[in-house]
Scaffold this active site. Structure first.
Site, mmCIF file in Angstrom:
data_model
loop_
_atom_site.group_PDB
_atom_site.id
_atom_site.type_symbol
_atom_site.label_atom_id
_atom_site.label_comp_id
_atom_site.label_asym_id
_atom_site.label_seq_id
_atom_site.Cartn_x
_atom_site.Cartn_y
_atom_site.Cartn_z
ATOM 1 N N HIS A 1 18.052 2.449 -4.627
ATOM 2 C CA HIS A 1 16.422 2.607 -4.527
ATOM 3 C C HIS A 1 16.106 3.856 -5.142
ATOM 4 C CE1 HIS A 1 12.433 2.590 -3.171
ATOM 5 N NE2 HIS A 1 12.286 1.380 -2.549
ATOM 6 N N GLU B 1 15.501 0.578 -9.818
ATOM 7 C CA GLU B 1 16.478 0.365 -8.478
ATOM 8 C C GLU B 1 17.185 -0.796 -9.134
ATOM 9 O OE1 GLU B 1 13.956 -0.537 -5.165
ATOM 10 O OE2 GLU B 1 12.358 0.785 -6.041
HETATM 11 O O1 TA6 Z 1 11.460 -1.224 -4.084
HETATM 12 C C1 TA6 Z 1 9.949 -0.946 -3.920
HETATM 13 C C2 TA6 Z 1 9.568 -1.504 -2.415
HETATM 14 O O2 TA6 Z 1 10.156 -2.656 -1.999
HETATM 15 C C3 TA6 Z 1 8.259 -1.477 -2.187
HETATM 16 O O3 TA6 Z 1 7.422 -2.838 -2.161
HETATM 17 C C4 TA6 Z 1 7.843 -0.499 -1.369
HETATM 18 O O4 TA6 Z 1 7.977 -1.254 -0.035
HETATM 19 C C5 TA6 Z 1 9.019 0.412 -1.470
HETATM 20 O O5 TA6 Z 1 10.242 -0.608 -1.558
HETATM 21 C C6 TA6 Z 1 9.412 1.415 -0.109
HETATM 22 O O6 TA6 Z 1 9.778 0.633 0.892
HETATM 23 P P1 TA6 Z 1 9.941 1.805 2.282
HETATM 24 O O7 TA6 Z 1 10.442 0.879 3.155
HETATM 25 O O8 TA6 Z 1 11.054 2.623 1.678
HETATM 26 O O9 TA6 Z 1 8.823 2.266 2.561
#
Ligand code: TA6
Length: 297
Positions: free
Chosen positions: A167, A270
């Protein structure tokens, strides 16, 4: 790289362990003038500076560095699922890895690279029984570029489904000015529209909340950032999807660990096995999800 030839060798000052904020243990890697920092919690890369270059990763100014709290920025490892758990909404978003302690399993520094392998303590009684048969390790190799790989092996006697994502939060001059040319033409599931499927018929321009799971992406994509006169090449493997995320202003303001203006200078790209594209691992089977980040200009 096999386990026997990667041990704690000749690390000198190429690999140093020291407490960071709030005592969270950090692992610092050096290769020439390149540097990288990992948090032991989550095996999360929080900083990467190529040789002779400034920081490539974005880290929120209000990020928490607290035990059991995901660090906002760098490269959180989503594992053993991406997003919401498909069957149990009480489970943590993006899985357990990013808030769990890893062990420094092996380390080595030589002319080729400075590298470490961190292993996730499994099984863990806190986790769902269904994933306690897995072993996960994360290898990072710092050289003229940054190589990383999440390896999941099924040590149980039953099939286990695994989702994951690297991520990655990239630092950019202006989120609205960046391009990811290779996603043009791909289908994607749009989280902001109920994960309905659309096609990226034109080049993506980030001008509002963007939260997309691009399907079957090419194995090499680039992040073109005219504002920094910088292009990064991202080579990936083991991923079925490529997630692109920017929360934009309103969502950034709702997250205490996301600084309110931070959305203007970041984009997440990601490589992932996201949503229902989990990988089914038979007993003894291994899955590798990895990427290489190369600074092109
Ligand atoms: O990767 C995108 C995502 O799934 C978004 O929908 C948002 O939720 C982001 O990840 C961040 O997630 P987190 O749990 O780190 O706040």
């Amino acid at each position: 790289m096999t386990e026997e030839n990667l041990s704690h060798q000749r690390v000198g000052d190429h690999i140093q362990l020291k407490p960071g904020l709030n005592g969270l243990l950090e692992i610092h890697l050096k290769y020439g003038q390149a540097s990288l920092t990992l948090s032991q919690q989550g095996a999360q890369i929080t900083s990467y500076k190529p040789d002779g270059h400034s920081e490539l990763l974005w880290l929120s100014r209000t990020a928490d560095f607290l035990p059991g709290k995901a660090i906002r920025g760098g490269i959180p490892l989503c594992w053993p699922w991406f997003g919401q758990h498909l069957d149990d909404s009480d489970q943590p978003q993006h899985g357990y890895a990013r808030t769990s302690d890893f062990d420094l399993f092996a380390s080595q520094a030589d002319d080729q690279s400075t590298r470490v392998v961190l292993r996730l303590n499994c099984p863990n009684p806190k986790w769902q029984e269904s994933v306690n048969g897995l072993r996960m390790e994360f290898e990072v190799r710092l050289s003229k570029h940054l190589w990383m790989e999440v390896r999941t092996i099924n040590l149980s006697d039953k099939d286990i489904k695994v989702g994951a994502a690297l991520h990655t939060y990239f630092q950019v001059a202006n989120a609205s000015g960046v391009q990811i040319p290779e996603i043009k033409g791909l289908d994607y599931k749009d989280k902001t529209r109920g994960f309905a499927t659309f096609n990226q018929s034109e080049h993506l321009t980030v001008e509002s909340e963007t939260d997309r799971v691009y399907l079957n992406p090419p194995k090499v994509v680039s992040l073109v950032d005219p504002g920094q006169q910088q292009t990064l090449e991202i080579q990936t493997w083991g991923n079925t999807d490529l997630v692109v995320w920017n929360p934009w202003k309103d969502n950034a303001c709702k997250m205490a660990d996301f600084d309110d203006e931070g959305y203007t200078s970041m984009i997440c790209i990601e490589p992932a096995n996201a949503l229902d594209n989990q990988v089914r691992l038979a007993p003894g089977e291994q899955h590798c999800l990895g990427k290489i980040i190369r600074l092109c200009s």
